[in-house]
Motif scaffolding. Structure first.
Motif, PDB file in Angstrom:
ATOM      1  N   ALA A 122       0.823  -1.212   0.000  1.00 62.16           N
ATOM      2  CA  ALA A 122       0.000   0.000   0.000  1.00 62.16           C
ATOM      3  C   ALA A 122       0.855   1.259   0.000  1.00 62.16           C
ATOM      4  O   ALA A 122       0.313   2.371   0.041  1.00 62.16           O
ATOM      5  N   GLY A 123       2.163   1.083  -0.024  1.00 62.03           N
ATOM      6  CA  GLY A 123       3.064   2.232  -0.025  1.00 62.03           C
ATOM      7  C   GLY A 123       3.570   2.609   1.344  1.00 62.03           C
ATOM      8  O   GLY A 123       4.107   3.703   1.518  1.00 62.03           O
ATOM      9  N   SER A 124       3.383   1.713   2.346  1.00 66.96           N
ATOM     10  CA  SER A 124       3.803   1.987   3.731  1.00 66.96           C
ATOM     11  C   SER A 124       3.281   3.345   4.200  1.00 66.96           C
ATOM     12  O   SER A 124       4.066   4.238   4.561  1.00 66.96           O
ATOM     13  N   PRO A 125       1.972   3.551   4.192  1.00 64.18           N
ATOM     14  CA  PRO A 125       1.425   4.856   4.598  1.00 64.18           C
ATOM     15  C   PRO A 125       1.701   5.131   6.072  1.00 64.18           C
ATOM     16  O   PRO A 125       1.951   4.214   6.863  1.00 64.18           O
ATOM     17  N   SER A 126       1.654   6.383   6.446  1.00 62.82           N
ATOM     18  CA  SER A 126       1.869   6.762   7.845  1.00 62.82           C
ATOM     19  C   SER A 126       0.714   6.255   8.698  1.00 62.82           C
ATOM     20  O   SER A 126      -0.390   5.984   8.203  1.00 62.82           O
ATOM     21  N   THR A 129      -2.269   8.474   8.462  1.00 59.72           N
ATOM     22  CA  THR A 129      -3.035   8.258   7.236  1.00 59.72           C
ATOM     23  C   THR A 129      -3.887   6.996   7.344  1.00 59.72           C
ATOM     24  O   THR A 129      -5.057   6.979   6.912  1.00 59.72           O
ATOM     25  N   MET A 130      -3.334   5.935   7.947  1.00 61.53           N
ATOM     26  CA  MET A 130      -4.097   4.706   8.102  1.00 61.53           C
ATOM     27  C   MET A 130      -5.302   4.917   9.009  1.00 61.53           C
ATOM     28  O   MET A 130      -6.400   4.417   8.733  1.00 61.53           O
ATOM     29  N   GLU A 131      -5.105   5.645  10.090  1.00 68.13           N
ATOM     30  CA  GLU A 131      -6.218   5.918  11.005  1.00 68.13           C
ATOM     31  C   GLU A 131      -7.323   6.696  10.297  1.00 68.13           C
ATOM     32  O   GLU A 131      -8.517   6.430  10.483  1.00 68.13           O
ATOM     33  N   PRO A 158     -13.554  -8.663  13.687  1.00 72.65           N
ATOM     34  CA  PRO A 158     -13.763  -8.491  12.242  1.00 72.65           C
ATOM     35  C   PRO A 158     -13.821  -7.027  11.832  1.00 72.65           C
ATOM     36  O   PRO A 158     -13.328  -6.659  10.766  1.00 72.65           O
ATOM     37  N   ALA A 159     -14.423  -6.170  12.670  1.00 70.62           N
ATOM     38  CA  ALA A 159     -14.527  -4.753  12.323  1.00 70.62           C
ATOM     39  C   ALA A 159     -13.141  -4.108  12.245  1.00 70.62           C
ATOM     40  O   ALA A 159     -12.861  -3.321  11.327  1.00 70.62           O
ATOM     41  N   GLN A 160     -12.270  -4.448  13.191  1.00 69.21           N
ATOM     42  CA  GLN A 160     -10.924  -3.876  13.163  1.00 69.21           C
ATOM     43  C   GLN A 160     -10.114  -4.433  12.000  1.00 69.21           C
ATOM     44  O   GLN A 160      -9.304  -3.720  11.391  1.00 69.21           O
ATOM     45  N   PHE A 161     -10.335  -5.694  11.670  1.00 62.87           N
ATOM     46  CA  PHE A 161      -9.645  -6.283  10.522  1.00 62.87           C
ATOM     47  C   PHE A 161     -10.081  -5.591   9.232  1.00 62.87           C
ATOM     48  O   PHE A 161      -9.253  -5.267   8.370  1.00 62.87           O
ATOM     49  N   GLN A 162     -11.378  -5.352   9.084  1.00 71.72           N
ATOM     50  CA  GLN A 162     -11.872  -4.651   7.902  1.00 71.72           C
ATOM     51  C   GLN A 162     -11.332  -3.224   7.849  1.00 71.72           C
ATOM     52  O   GLN A 162     -11.023  -2.705   6.767  1.00 71.72           O
ATOM     53  N   ALA A 163     -11.194  -2.593   9.023  1.00 73.49           N
ATOM     54  CA  ALA A 163     -10.640  -1.237   9.058  1.00 73.49           C
ATOM     55  C   ALA A 163      -9.191  -1.236   8.573  1.00 73.49           C
ATOM     56  O   ALA A 163      -8.767  -0.312   7.865  1.00 73.49           O
ATOM     57  N   PHE A 164      -8.443  -2.275   8.935  1.00 77.61           N
ATOM     58  CA  PHE A 164      -7.059  -2.372   8.468  1.00 77.61           C
ATOM     59  C   PHE A 164      -7.011  -2.555   6.951  1.00 77.61           C
ATOM     60  O   PHE A 164      -6.175  -1.953   6.271  1.00 77.61           O
ATOM     61  N   LEU A 165      -7.916  -3.373   6.414  1.00 77.79           N
ATOM     62  CA  LEU A 165      -7.964  -3.563   4.961  1.00 77.79           C
ATOM     63  C   LEU A 165      -8.288  -2.252   4.249  1.00 77.79           C
ATOM     64  O   LEU A 165      -7.703  -1.935   3.206  1.00 77.79           O
ATOM     65  N   ALA A 167      -7.636   0.708   5.388  1.00 78.25           N
ATOM     66  CA  ALA A 167      -6.475   1.591   5.545  1.00 78.25           C
ATOM     67  C   ALA A 167      -5.395   1.259   4.522  1.00 78.25           C
ATOM     68  O   ALA A 167      -4.639   2.146   4.109  1.00 78.25           O
ATOM     69  N   CYS A 168      -5.321  -0.007   4.123  1.00 76.70           N
ATOM     70  CA  CYS A 168      -4.351  -0.423   3.103  1.00 76.70           C
ATOM     71  C   CYS A 168      -4.942  -0.359   1.695  1.00 76.70           C
ATOM     72  O   CYS A 168      -4.277  -0.791   0.738  1.00 76.70           O
TER      73      CYS A 168
END
Length: 308
Positions: A122-126, A129-131, A158-165, A167-168
């Motif tokens: 994903a470009g190693s975002p900050s 930016t991910m938040e 699952p909600a936090q996992f989807q949030a990580f996806l 963010a990427c």
């Protein structure tokens, strides 16, 4: 059109592709860097450096360059992510093996490696930016994102996992495959935890049974094996004739009595002078006749192990 640009010299093939694409868009638009800078709101030197291929430019610079040339920003972003990913891998020296695809991820180790690689692609975002991409405050805290991308933690829901996806910036068609991988990893973790609990429960029951057997056994003088300077005697089954376990203890333990007592699992007790000594013995290795302590008789140390 200005001076001709320098040749692109880089070992990062994705960066070369990005620089060539930017130059092609400027040529197609018929713009020099001065006019391009006015449309992009950036300095001409910044735009020229972005298309030089020397280093991976900032994403904002690449997007501004593309918009000024009326080029698709999605393609600019895709090329930038690839260039950033190759740069990150080169900085690591190629020591990290590629993670398995989500369809082959089986446990937390596979999934953690996959999420780390997803972040790099994903470009190693900050973390900020991910938040922001994850949906704002609370969806994916920066501290949590930091632990996930450094393979120190896993999304706990699952909600936090989807949030990580999100963010990427995982494409929507690929989300289901990652969610299936997350479910498999958690099932595998639960199975491992259940197996460990079963083994621990079995060991606990075995220990209790052995303790009960020793309590109801009588002591005979057959040696099993030596442990350091102490010989353990067997405790065969039979009618309860004694409630003591006898061990052979040689004389002359001296000041090493504390260390030997620790190896046997005894708690050292201080003697009159405040120095540690084996329970039931003084510093000279002679038996100490103290009530409620292990007693030595004929070169043997008798330890209470319970009553029948």
């Amino acid at each position: 059109m200005g001076r001709p640009e320098k040749p692109i010299v880089t070992s990062n093939r994705a960066l070369r592709a990005l620089a060539e694409w930017l130059r092609e868009q400027r040529t197609r638009a018929g713009q020099n860097y001065r006019s391009l800078a006015g449309r992009a709101g950036l300095h001409p030197t910044t735009l020229q450096r972005a298309a030089s291929g020397e280093t991976v430019p900032k994403l904002s610079t690449v997007l501004g360059y593309a918009r000024a040339c009326d080029a698709p920003p999605e393609e600019a972003k895709r090329l930038w992510k690839q260039a950033r990913y190759e740069e990150t891998r080169a900085r690591q020296g190629g020591r990290t093996l590629p993670a398995p695809p989500p369809a082959l991820a089986r446990d937390f180790a596979d999934l953690s490696a996959g999420l780390h690689e997803l972040y790099e692609k994903a470009g190693s975002p900050s973390l900020r930016t991910m938040e922001k991409r994850a949906g704002g405050y609370g969806a994916l805290p920066r501290s949590t994102a930091h632990r996930i991308v450094n393979r120190q933690a896993m999304p706990h829901s699952p909600a936090q996992f989807q949030a990580f996806l999100h963010a990427c910036e995982v494409p929507e068609p690929d989300v289901q495959a990652w969610e299936d991988a997350w479910s498999r990893a958690w099932r595998h973790e639960k199975q491992d935890a259940d197996a460990v609990d079963a083994v621990a429960d079995g060991i606990s029951r075995l220990t209790r049974n052995q303790s009960l057997h020793a309590t109801r056994s009588h002591v005979r003088g057959t040696k099993i094996h030596p442990v350091s300077d102490v010989d353990i005697v067997s405790v065969p089954a039979g009618p309860p004739r004694s409630s003591e376990l006898t061990v052979q203890v040689p004389t002359g333990l001296g000041r090493s009595a504390s260390a030997r007592s620790k190896r046997l699992g005894f708690r050292p007790t201080p003697d009159i002078k405040g120095q540690p000594a084996l329970p039931g013995f003084n510093q000279e290795g002679q038996p100490r006749r103290t009530p409620h302590r292990p007693q030595a008789r004929d070169g043997q140390l008798s330890l209470p192990i319970g009553t029948s």
